[in-house]
Write an enzyme that holds these catalytic residues in place. Structure first.
Site, PDB file in Angstrom:
ATOM      1  N   HIS B 131     -14.516   9.868 -32.270  1.00 38.35           N
ATOM      2  CA  HIS B 131     -14.074   8.336 -32.581  1.00 38.35           C
ATOM      3  C   HIS B 131     -14.324   8.229 -34.205  1.00 38.35           C
ATOM      4  CE1 HIS B 131     -15.714   4.094 -33.165  1.00 38.35           C
ATOM      5  NE2 HIS B 131     -15.467   4.309 -32.648  1.00 38.35           N
ATOM      6  N   ASP B 208     -22.746  12.320 -31.821  1.00 45.91           N
ATOM      7  CA  ASP B 208     -22.643  11.107 -31.435  1.00 45.91           C
ATOM      8  C   ASP B 208     -22.786  10.745 -30.076  1.00 45.91           C
ATOM      9  OD1 ASP B 208     -20.889   8.284 -30.971  1.00 45.91           O
ATOM     10  OD2 ASP B 208     -19.369   8.796 -31.337  1.00 45.91           O
ATOM     11  N   GLN B 211     -21.458   7.429 -25.807  1.00 42.23           N
ATOM     12  CA  GLN B 211     -20.891   7.156 -24.775  1.00 42.23           C
ATOM     13  C   GLN B 211     -21.284   7.871 -23.778  1.00 42.23           C
ATOM     14  OE1 GLN B 211     -18.735   5.127 -23.481  1.00 42.23           O
ATOM     15  NE2 GLN B 211     -18.000   4.163 -26.071  1.00 42.23           N
ATOM     16  N   LYS B 234     -23.985  -0.625 -25.597  1.00 45.33           N
ATOM     17  CA  LYS B 234     -22.784  -0.168 -25.290  1.00 45.33           C
ATOM     18  C   LYS B 234     -23.920  -0.073 -24.401  1.00 45.33           C
ATOM     19  CE  LYS B 234     -20.347   1.871 -28.156  1.00 45.33           C
ATOM     20  NZ  LYS B 234     -18.673   1.404 -29.031  1.00 45.33           N
ATOM     21  N   CYS B 374     -10.034   4.255 -31.542  1.00 47.07           N
ATOM     22  CA  CYS B 374     -10.520   4.148 -33.579  1.00 47.07           C
ATOM     23  C   CYS B 374     -10.468   6.521 -33.428  1.00 47.07           C
ATOM     24  CB  CYS B 374     -11.998   3.869 -33.063  1.00 47.07           C
ATOM     25  SG  CYS B 374     -12.199   2.046 -33.705  1.00 47.07           S
TER      26      CYS B 374
HETATM   27  C1  LIG Z   1     -17.662   7.803 -28.831  1.00 47.02           C
HETATM   28  C2  LIG Z   1     -18.064   6.621 -30.234  1.00 47.02           C
HETATM   29  N1  LIG Z   1     -18.518   7.233 -30.823  1.00 47.02           N
HETATM   30  C3  LIG Z   1     -19.053   5.410 -31.623  1.00 47.02           C
HETATM   31  C4  LIG Z   1     -18.841   4.517 -31.392  1.00 47.02           C
HETATM   32  C5  LIG Z   1     -19.029   3.584 -32.399  1.00 47.02           C
HETATM   33  O1  LIG Z   1     -20.113   2.698 -31.911  1.00 47.02           O
HETATM   34  P1  LIG Z   1     -20.669   1.122 -33.129  1.00 47.02           P
HETATM   35  O2  LIG Z   1     -19.070   0.783 -33.400  1.00 47.02           O
HETATM   36  O3  LIG Z   1     -21.684   0.948 -31.682  1.00 47.02           O
HETATM   37  O4  LIG Z   1     -21.700   1.714 -33.862  1.00 47.02           O
HETATM   38  C6  LIG Z   1     -17.832   3.998 -30.207  1.00 47.02           C
HETATM   39  C7  LIG Z   1     -18.133   2.602 -29.595  1.00 47.02           C
HETATM   40  O5  LIG Z   1     -17.359   2.434 -30.096  1.00 47.02           O
HETATM   41  C8  LIG Z   1     -18.284   5.144 -29.313  1.00 47.02           C
HETATM   42  O6  LIG Z   1     -17.444   4.916 -28.033  1.00 47.02           O
END
Ligand SMILES: Cc1ncc(COP(=O)(O)O)c(C=O)c1O
Ligand SMILES: Cc1ncc(COP(=O)(O)O)c(C=O)c1O
Lengths: 128, 417, 417, 128
Positions: B131, B208, B211, B234, B374
């Site tokens: 991401h 990270d 998910q 989430k 993303c």
């Molecule tokens: C794998 C992953 N990493 C990072 C993020 C970023 O999360 P956030 O927007 O809550 O910072 C997301 C979700 O958008 C994600 O799916």
């Protein structure tokens, strides 16, 4: 939604007018929708202050492709001043389908590229 | 298809009844099918009411208040930190820092740890399926210190190429940044193995977990993660609170990231000294209520049981893979096997742009996401700019998959007419 | 004491009825006297219900969603940005970035603007009365780039020494960082004049508006602020959303601060390009609900009228200064004149530590703050380590001051026994 | 609250025992409560493995000052091992007033300085 994918949109999507590129072109600009990565490039040739040829290329959703196709038809043979005066409302009226805020960037991508080509800098959505 | 279950199935009906938004009436005649939990989950009544209660009864700034209200808010905020630590099996609550979201968590690591430990010419290893939130912070760091970035490539079935990873490790990277579960291909990465190898090569491991933490039992110690990031929004909690886990010795050696109230020991005009961990990393007024209510969401999930959450989503994913697989011209990103993936299915419908698929699905009151999610490098890897993505959570059921399939078939009808 | 009013007085009784926490029953027999709004304000029912409604009816991630729920959340989020822009008279909503709080806002400026524009040997001017949040970020920047920090000194009555400021300006600082209203001395600083002089000297002006935006009408253009930061949670809104205002040309020339989802144009493994302002500075999932509800809080304040809010607090402060002034051994920080101060009174009671004053007041159900209020340099300036602080907002009334005075007298009885 | 400011606390606050400094001292440490800036220093002299002299100095609220004063009485003449074994519960029991979480740091500041002096590093609150 059913409103959105009316005949006019699907027709322009499947049978785009003025699809292609011009090389050389008098004005050319490619813009990207950062939200989805879709890209549209508009090429213009101008003769006697009028758009003599126009092409669009790139990829994107039905809305962005159809809007670009319709846009090329709108500017063909127009004076450069008329093209400069073209607003987003003119385009949206021509599209004739309800565009939600989320799809607005799709619908306006071609217009943005067109104006960026003519002015040399991409305008902000608000200024279209 | 028969899948082994180790837990009794969820009572999805009972769970759905806990989520007001799923029951709220809509102008359109069909109930809302929410298939965008990977972007942000919906919230159960227990969570919504806890926010309400917080502002009605316990709201105050924390830490420096000597009065009862502030003491109560402080105590509940620290309780939430305990709940978080327990949820991911951290050794100590002090290893859990409240941040806004995964993105802020990873930026914190890239800045506070990274600027001190990554230098000119050093290698940062990411993956091709990251991401942007686990990629761009490393780019910003690399630019500042002159480091290099290399990505572990993704194979055609959407898994990490571990041979290529081994070759990258031979270059002795300073850090390996990897997603636990891909938000786009759905792949569950072998993080424990990746971490083991990274450590053997002397690298720090940043995971990270955006998910993963909402969807399966996470044990940061068993994974061997040095840092682990996730977002409350989430996992049934409100939007203002996420977590950065960091191993205590690493955190204690780190300078602060954001400066301001609450993270100092002593301040003079020209210089300051820093508070202990975790306060050092929580500058300014945190989203106290959101952090407290993240604790409430964790308790809700624990009542269901994370293993059951995982099995429920695996079953739905298996059903989804099967049903979507029947649609001509539809291709699915990532592993074929539901056991190897989280509750996320990204797909491409030949000849129809994802925006159009999603817009037509919206007309059926089916909420999915369309775009690059993303993950531009991953999209590019598969020659795409965007996909349509359906993602599942505790409140989804097989009927939601059926509604998704119907909507896709309708899109095909409209576009193929 | 007679004070001129230009607005009809507030109906405090009606306002109080809007705040559930002020009415909530307590084990103790007396109603809660909340005098800690400078730390964080309480929330009116309209705000609490708006949070509730958001999660019940409109919750979704923003921007990239094509479905109705996400479009609604996105539209309301951008509406809130318009409300914010209008509230501080920004030229464009694009100049308003949603952050968590004042602290994050100032760190954003110090990093994204500062690292590009402040260099080795450059001077950063702060004030001796700054909150740590408008001091420590500049220290962190100074350490990274090798800049110097000097503070405008504070005179014995707690106002800035503008002659000393003029001398500092002669050294051509790159940035002048100043609080609009001191959270500790209460002083309202002459920001428009400070900004005018700073600009004449070529400096960029960063204003910490944490104690101003909630309490008086702010016009960023009239003030001449290049950047202006404030926190929603101090102005009736929930805790997850604050604002950084920046002049558009400055913002557009700035690289990002946090990297991640939503702030990019195009991402490759090794490098990325950035989205337009303000998206460039809002990486990751924002606290969407909190930002939307900040808009609701602004509407609530606008219905009262910021001029009336200001006059109400000035009157209370005048009354407070007079009543506290009668207590032997009590000394008050900052200007004597209520016109020159915000609704904050910090004081010292000879022989009794502020913690003890506050604890005894808590016994009377009067909530005040005791400590250095994140202003250690100011405390040191006055030879103190801490003070007791009472701060006012729309829901406070003269009776609250009387209860405060009673509690202080009790503390004196206990300690002087 | 009235509980909090009982005679014992006020007495130790107004008439602190063992207030002052020792120079030289065998163990000495000054700790600060970052939340309020209060400081307490504890100086110890040890003879034959026992605390022969102890002093505290610094400034702070009634709770921190009284707790430090009481603490010095508790460790006087104790073996170093006994002092090491001293827990926060021992001190809180001796204080005999209800300490809320917010005031805990005040009550334990002296003990923290004492342990830091003996061990050379300040302990975390949890480990007291
Ligand atoms: C794998 C992953 N990493 C990072 C993020 C970023 O999360 P956030 O927007 O809550 O910072 C997301 C979700 O958008 C994600 O799916
Ligand atoms: C003057 C001033 N600046 C900055 C802050 C920091 O605000 P926040 O904690 O919301 O970031 C505060 C409040 O604590 C303040 O009073």
């Amino acid at each position: 939604m059913d409103n959105l994918y009316r005949e006019v949109i699907l027709d322009h999507y499947k049978n785009p007018r003025n699809k292609g590129t011009l090389d050389p072109a008098d004005y050319s600009y490619e813009d990207t929708n950062p939200l989805c990565g879709d890209e549209i490039r508009i090429d213009l040739r101008v003769a006697d202050g009028r758009v003599s040829e126009v092409r669009f290329s790139g990829r994107g959703c039905a809305i962005s492709q159809a809007a670009a196709s319709i846009l090329t038809e709108m500017v063909e043979n127009q004076t450069l001043d008329d093209v400069k005066a073209l607003t987003k409302d003119d385009l949206l009226e021509e599209l004739g389908v309800p565009i939600s805020p989320a799809r607005m960037k799709c619908a306006l991508l071609g217009l943005k590229a067109l104006k960026a080509g003519i002015y040399g800098v991409p305008p902000h959505d608000e200024d279209l | 298809m028969t899948i082994e279950r180790s837990t009794p199935p969820l009572d999805v009906g009972a769970i759905r009844a806990d989520f007001p938004i799923l029951a709220s009436s809509d102008a359109r005649d069909q109930r809302l099918v929410y298939l965008d939990s990977a972007a942000s989950s919906q919230k159960p009544r227990a969570v919504i009411e806890a926010i309400d209660d917080y502002y009605r009864e316990s709201n105050a700034n924390i830490h420096r208040g000597v009065y009862a209200l502030s003491e109560r808010a402080t105590a509940r905020y620290e309780e939430a930190r305990h709940l978080v630590a327990d949820f991911i099996n951290a050794e100590s609550p002090r290893e859990c820092i409240f941040v806004r979201n995964t993105t802020e968590a990873i930026n914190l690591v890239a800045n506070a740890w990274g600027r001190r430990n990554v230098h000119q010419g050093d290698l940062i290893v990411v993956t091709e399926m990251e991401h942007h939130s686990n990629l761009v912070p490393w780019q910003l760091l690399a630019e500042q210190v002159g480091a290099r970035i290399e990505a572990i490539p993704v194979t055609p079935d959407g898994v990490l190429d571990l041979d290529a990873y081994a070759r990258l490790l031979a270059q002795e990277p300073k850090v390996v940044a990897v997603g636990h579960v891909s938000n786009s291909a759905g792949t569950i990465n072998p993080v424990a193995e990746i971490a083991r190898q990274a450590k053997a090569a002397g690298a720090v491991v940043v995971v990270d977990g955006a998910q993963a933490a909402p969807h399966l039992a996470v044990d940061v110690q068993a994974l061997g993660a040095d840092f682990y990031a996730f977002s409350g929004h989430k996992m049934l909690a409100p939007m203002g609170a996420g977590v950065l886990y960091g191993r205590l010795p690493l955190l204690e050696a780190m300078p602060p990231f954001l400066g301001g109230g609450g993270m100092i020991r002593k301040v003079e005009i020209g210089r300051s000294t820093w508070a202990d961990v975790p306060a050092r990393f929580e500058a300014g007024t945190p989203a106290v209520g959101d952090a407290i209510v993240l604790g409430v969401a964790i308790e809700y999930l624990k009542r269901i049981g994370m293993d059951r959450v995982r099995e429920h989503e695996r079953d739905l994913t298996a059903y989804g893979l099967a049903r979507l697989g029947e649609i001509a011209g539809l291709s699915i990103l990532g592993p074929r096997n539901a056991d190897a993936r989280g509750g996320v299915i990204s797909f491409d419908v030949a000849g129809i742009h994802p925006h159009d698929v999603a817009a037509i699905l919206d007309g059926h009151n089916v909420a999915v996401r369309a775009g690059h999610h993303c993950c531009q490098p991953l999209m590019r890897r598969f020659g795409l700019t965007a996909t349509t993505r359906a993602s599942f959570y505790v409140y989804n059921e097989p009927d939601d998959v059926d509604r998704l399939v119907e909507g896709i078939l309708d899109a095909k009808r409209i576009f193929e007419a």
